[in-house]
Design a protein around this motif. Structure first.
Motif, short mmCIF file in Angstrom:
data_model
loop_
_atom_site.label_atom_id
_atom_site.label_comp_id
_atom_site.label_asym_id
_atom_site.label_seq_id
_atom_site.Cartn_x
_atom_site.Cartn_y
_atom_site.Cartn_z
N UNK C 45 0.83 -1.25 0.10
CA UNK C 45 0.10 -0.14 0.00
C UNK C 45 0.73 1.23 0.00
N UNK C 46 2.13 1.10 0.53
CA UNK C 46 2.77 2.32 0.83
C UNK C 46 3.43 2.95 -0.66
N UNK C 47 3.69 1.73 -1.40
CA UNK C 47 4.19 1.85 -2.85
C UNK C 47 2.88 2.45 -3.79
N UNK C 48 1.71 1.96 -3.52
CA UNK C 48 0.71 2.61 -4.07
C UNK C 48 0.44 3.99 -3.94
N UNK C 52 0.39 7.18 -6.31
CA UNK C 52 -0.64 8.05 -6.74
C UNK C 52 -0.40 9.55 -6.01
N UNK C 53 0.48 9.61 -5.35
CA UNK C 53 0.89 10.98 -4.53
C UNK C 53 0.44 11.24 -3.24
N UNK C 172 -4.93 -0.57 -8.02
CA UNK C 172 -5.93 -1.33 -7.44
C UNK C 172 -5.37 -2.08 -6.15
N UNK C 173 -5.79 -1.41 -4.66
CA UNK C 173 -5.39 -2.06 -3.68
C UNK C 173 -6.10 -2.97 -3.13
N UNK C 174 -6.03 -4.18 -3.15
CA UNK C 174 -6.89 -5.40 -2.71
C UNK C 174 -8.42 -5.03 -3.10
N UNK C 175 -8.59 -4.95 -4.37
CA UNK C 175 -10.12 -4.79 -4.82
C UNK C 175 -10.99 -5.94 -4.25
N UNK C 201 -1.97 -2.40 -12.15
CA UNK C 201 -0.97 -2.76 -11.00
C UNK C 201 -2.08 -3.01 -10.08
N UNK C 202 -1.97 -4.33 -9.69
CA UNK C 202 -2.88 -4.98 -8.70
C UNK C 202 -2.36 -5.40 -7.56
N UNK C 203 -2.62 -5.04 -6.50
CA UNK C 203 -2.25 -5.56 -5.34
C UNK C 203 -3.48 -6.49 -4.90
N UNK C 204 -3.12 -7.69 -4.50
CA UNK C 204 -4.19 -8.75 -4.30
C UNK C 204 -3.61 -9.96 -3.49
#
Ligand code: ADP
Ligand code: MG
Lengths: 306, 323, 249
Positions: C45-48, C52-53, C172-175, C201-204
């Motif tokens: 999440x820190x990377x996302x 995203x800013x 998308x962070x853990x959609x 880019x999918x975190x899952x």
């Protein structure tokens, strides 16, 4: 402009700063630990002043009055904490502003009810009457020096309290992690009441001390409250160190501004005009300083969390 | 029609009916009371844009209320004395021009104040707006040209084309019309794209930024518009009292404006109207019974904050609904 | 080789002593789903947030569509076409699902500074917004306040918002979290088609979904990318098996 006059003004600034620190320390402590913005802090200052003046008049002793001011302000603080403030901790700031604004109305009118609309006067205790010589040939009121001394003692005391005692440890824990401290079995309700009463006592002390320099009247707490807000905004809300630094800064800048600005402007324009513009500018000076500081550091100089 | 709409219409009619009735019965005092309500409500409608829609708890809106008042007072004084303001620009006793000046001045001053204050949030924002208002207050107190601490009298109420403003009912109707126009503006704003962005900034600024709308810009414009409406109310208030003084700029005034909104119902179209009615009524009714009415006002306010958070409209019309 | 849409080079971010992002480099290429996996607290999440800013990296570069993102805030990046969903859903709670999407539509049109026309009767907002809700299967809940939607529905709504932005890349962070097996399956199918609109880019955490969807996978452990490759390469990578799947070497 003589050196003695300059030193005198500097000391006046310092004395104002100390008074503001007593106000701001409580405000910032209460905000840091409980997350509460308390407009009624100025009322506690007023209560301290009235208690001191009334008791000193009745007993003839400033010192008993001073003790009474601490007791009265702390008691008033504890009472409103238990009856009202406690319900506000998990409300938003708007509700806190309104409820404590309501408390101001109640305290101000209530005080007028009890003491009437005329100001009370409080004499400087005989022990602290007189003046001390200043380098450069001037004299300075002993009482004002004593106030500065009280500020130093309180600042040291607060530092020791917070860094060295169990209560201080709990306060620090309460600032960073409320659940943790509750989980450790500390009675957080009592802690909050104690912190609030402590802040109130400091405000009451400030009111009593200043009461001997000016008249004691309803509404006296409000200018002090607003300056204390400026102080903690500059210093960073929640930071005692910031409150100390901000208080001295505001006290000195305000006093020196009023003293020096008209003189500085007089070099550029006719004296009468310089006096007017200088006075107007000086009255705005601390707010300008605050705006400048915030433009670069939006959460103050010593913000608790960056 | 929703229950809230019906309550709103009734409130609007009530505010109109009281001075009309009072005028018919020859009771000018009640007309003045209703005018006061209309003007305070207008000031609070302004604040409601920032506070109710945008969640910006400005504790310094008295600054704009007072600036509007001083705009009226200063222009009227110069018109009365025949002394030009500066650079040969004359004063004026014409309300439309005075209003325009008040609105523009407040907008221009609100922009830098907002730009600095909106870099912060929460308690900082509350205190900084308060501090800026105090700055202007102290300036007004220490600047002697326009009466300083003593304030400034307007000898004859300013003029409005085609209306005799010295007649209480006529002046009420002017204020009422301005109030209704401001309510219309608030209603349009709330339902517009800008209003959607502003309300989103209150609910969740991160979400707003994540769709590509910079919350700061939205808030700054809302703050300025809000200040302009409150400034207009200030100009009307000065003309009502034929007097303007630093007390219009004081932090008590800022507090009162917030109180009006909360008494009536935060973020609601007619919240400020209901609040102003209630407030002036409390002031008048309690003031008739006891000199210490502010003590009881404090108790009532405390009760509302602690136990009746929706305000009067919450009581009458239920919870706020969004589309 | 085609230019990557998103190019991250040597990104670093620390929280105190903790290296939350430790020299991370990765690419997102056109048309691909690049999955980012790793244990809880690995720094995904820190990377996302940095892309995203919402967090500022300590060092390193992020380039999006060839443009350096340094100095651009979240809103500016969103306007350039970085659409994201949040792990902890972030919505205008009082607004209905439809109004949440309408906000994105008006943002995309750049029309947020219009002050008078009522939005609710404005077809240029409501129709595209409704179409996005239909795409994610949330049209039936259009008029329900975001606060009253279920966890899974809020995730869907966040995706609808990203779609409405016309995003050029999705983060998308853990959609799938909180969605239930049915929902996950439907969303997997949906994302499968979405990659042709813009890369993801999918975190899952849902490994079935990751293995079904990902063109490439990067494995993040303690803030470091320990491996990047195709599904098969990652499945058979000994270091991944050791560090992430907890196997003895
Ligand atoms: N704002 C923050 N301040 C301090 N530490 C943080 C912050 N955000 C995340 N962390 C820490 O950084 C590490 C990575 O967190 P996160 O990126 O949320 O992991 P993941 O999404 O992979 O589960 C965790 O140890 C977390 O506690
Ligand atoms: Mg995560």
């Amino acid at each position: 402009m003589s050196i003695a006059l300059l030193i005198e003004q500097l000391l006046n600034g310092l004395q104002l700063g100390v008074m503001l620190f007593l106000m701001a320390a409580g405000l910032t402590l209460i905000f840091g630990v409980m997350g509460l913005i308390n407009l009624a802090h100025g009322s506690l200052y007023m209560i301290g002043a009235f208690a001191c003046a009334a008791v000193a008049a009745a007993t003839g002793s400033f010192w008993i009055g001073l003790a009474a001011s601490l007791v009265a302000a702390a008691a008033a603080g504890a009472i409103i904490e238990v009856t009202v403030i406690r319900r506000l901790y998990d409300r938003d700031h708007l509700d806190q502003v309104l409820a404590t604004f309501a408390l101001i109305l109640i305290f101000s009118e209530g005080t007028r009810w009890l003491f009437g609309s005329f100001p009370l006067y409080l004499d400087i205790p005989s022990l602290l009457q007189g003046a001390v010589p200043l380098p450069g040939g001037g004299q300075y009121q002993l009482y004002r020096l004593a106030i500065i001394g009280v500020g130093v003692v309180v600042a040291l005391g607060l530092y020791l309290l917070i860094s060295r005692t169990r209560l201080g440890m709990r306060i620090r824990a309460g600032e960073s992690d409320r659940e943790m401290i509750a989980a450790l079995g500390v009675d957080i309700r009592t802690l909050y009441t104690v912190v609030f009463a402590l802040g109130a006592a400091l405000a009451g002390l400030a009111g009593a001390l200043v009461g001997a320099l000016q008249s004691v009247q309803v509404g006296m707490g409000e200018p002090a409250l607003i300056l204390a807000f400026v102080v903690i905004v500059i210093g960073g809300i929640g930071s005692i160190k910031g409150a100390l630094f901000g208080a001295i800064l505001v006290g000195v800048v305000d006093t020196m501004g009023r003293f020096l600005l008209p003189k500085a402007l007089a070099l550029m324009m006719p004296a009468a005009q310089a006096g007017l513009i200088g006075a107007a500018l000086a009255s705005m000076l601390i707010y300008i300083v605050m705006a400048l500081i915030l433009a670069f550091r939006p959460s103050g100089l010593f913000a608790a969390q960056s | 029609m929703s229950r809230e709409t019906i309550v709103n219409i009734l409130l609007a009619l009530l505010l109109l009916a009281v001075p009309l009735g009072a005028s018919a019965m020859g009771e000018p005092f009640y007309i003045t009371l209703a005018t006061r309500i209309a003007i305070l409500a207008l000031a609070a409608v302004g604040l409601n844009i920032a506070l109710g829609l945008g969640g910006l708890v400005s504790f310094g809106h008295a600054a704009f209320f007072g600036l509007g008042g001083y705009a009226a007072g200063i222009l009227a004084t110069h018109a009365f004395d025949g002394v030009p303001l500066f650079a040969g620009i004359p004063g004026t006793a014409s309300m439309p021009i005075i209003w325009l000046v008040a609105v523009v001045v407040c907008g221009l001053i609100a922009l830098p104040i907002g730009a600095i204050s909106l870099r912060t949030t929460g308690v900082y924002f509350i205190m900084i707006t308060l501090a800026f208002a105090q700055m202007i207050y102290y300036f007004a107190v220490s600047w002697p040209a326009y009466g300083g601490e003593d304030g400034l009298s307007i000898y004859v109420r300013n003029e409005f084309p085609g209306v005799n403003t010295t007649q209480p009912l006529s002046y009420f109707l002017i204020c009422y019309a301005v109030l209704m126009a401001a309510l219309g503006l608030f209603w349009l704003l709330r339902g517009s794209r800008f209003g959607a962005a502003l309300q989103a900034a209150r609910q969740n600024a991160t979400r707003l930024a994540a769709v590509g709308i910079t919350p700061f810009n939205v808030r700054l414009i809302a703050f300025a518009v809000s200040a302009m409406v409150t400034g207009l109310a200030g100009a009307l208030f000065a003309d009502l009292n034929k007097f303007v003084s630093p007390s219009m700029l004081s932090w008590h005034m800022s507090g009162e404006l917030i109180v009006l909104i909360i008494l009536g119902g935060k973020g609601r179209l007619f919240g400020p109207v209901a609040g102003a009615m209630l407030y002036v009524l409390i002031e008048y009714a309690l003031g008739g019974i006891t000199e210490r009415w502010q003590f009881f006002l404090g108790l009532i306010l405390l009760g509302v904050v602690l136990f009746a958070r929706g305000g009067l409209l919450g009581l009458l019309a239920g919870k706020v609904r969004h589309g | 080789m085609v230019e990557p849409v998103l190019e991250i080079r040597d990104l670093r971010k620390t929280f105190g002593a903790l290296k939350a992002t430790d020299s991370v480099s990765l690419d997102l290429r056109p048309g691909e789903i690049h999955a980012l996996i790793g244990p809880n607290g690995a720094g995904k999440s820190t990377l996302i947030h940095q892309i995203s800013g919402s967090f500022r990296p300590d060092s390193g570069t992020i380039r999006f569509l060839g443009q350096d993102m340094a100095g651009l805030d979240m809103a500016a990046r969103a306007r350039l076409g970085l659409g994201r969903s949040f792990q902890i859903s972030s919505l205008a709670q009082e607004f209905s699902a439809l109004r949440n999407v309408m906000l994105a539509v008006q943002a995309r049109q750049g029309t947020s500074f219009r002050f008078f026309r009522p939005v609710m009767s404005d077809k240029s907002l409501t129709e595209p917004a409704m179409a996005m809700l239909e795409r994610v299967g949330l049209a039936g809940r259009a008029y329900v306040a975001a606060a009253e939607l279920s966890h899974g529905e809020r995730r869907q709504l966040e995706i609808a918002i990203a779609l409405a932005l016309g995003s050029r890349a999705f983060l998308f962070d853990e959609p799938m979290a909180g969605m239930g097996p049915e929902g996950s399956k439907a969303l997997t199918k949906f994302l499968d088609g979405l990659r042709h609109e813009a890369p993801i880019l999918l975190v899952e955490h849902d490994m079935d979904a990751v293995f079904a969807l990902a063109d490439r996978i990067s494995v993040l452990v303690y803030g470091r990318v320990i491996a990047t490759g195709t599904v098969d390469q990652i499945r058979n990578d000994p270091e991944v098996r050791r560090a992430y799947l907890g196997e003895a070497a």
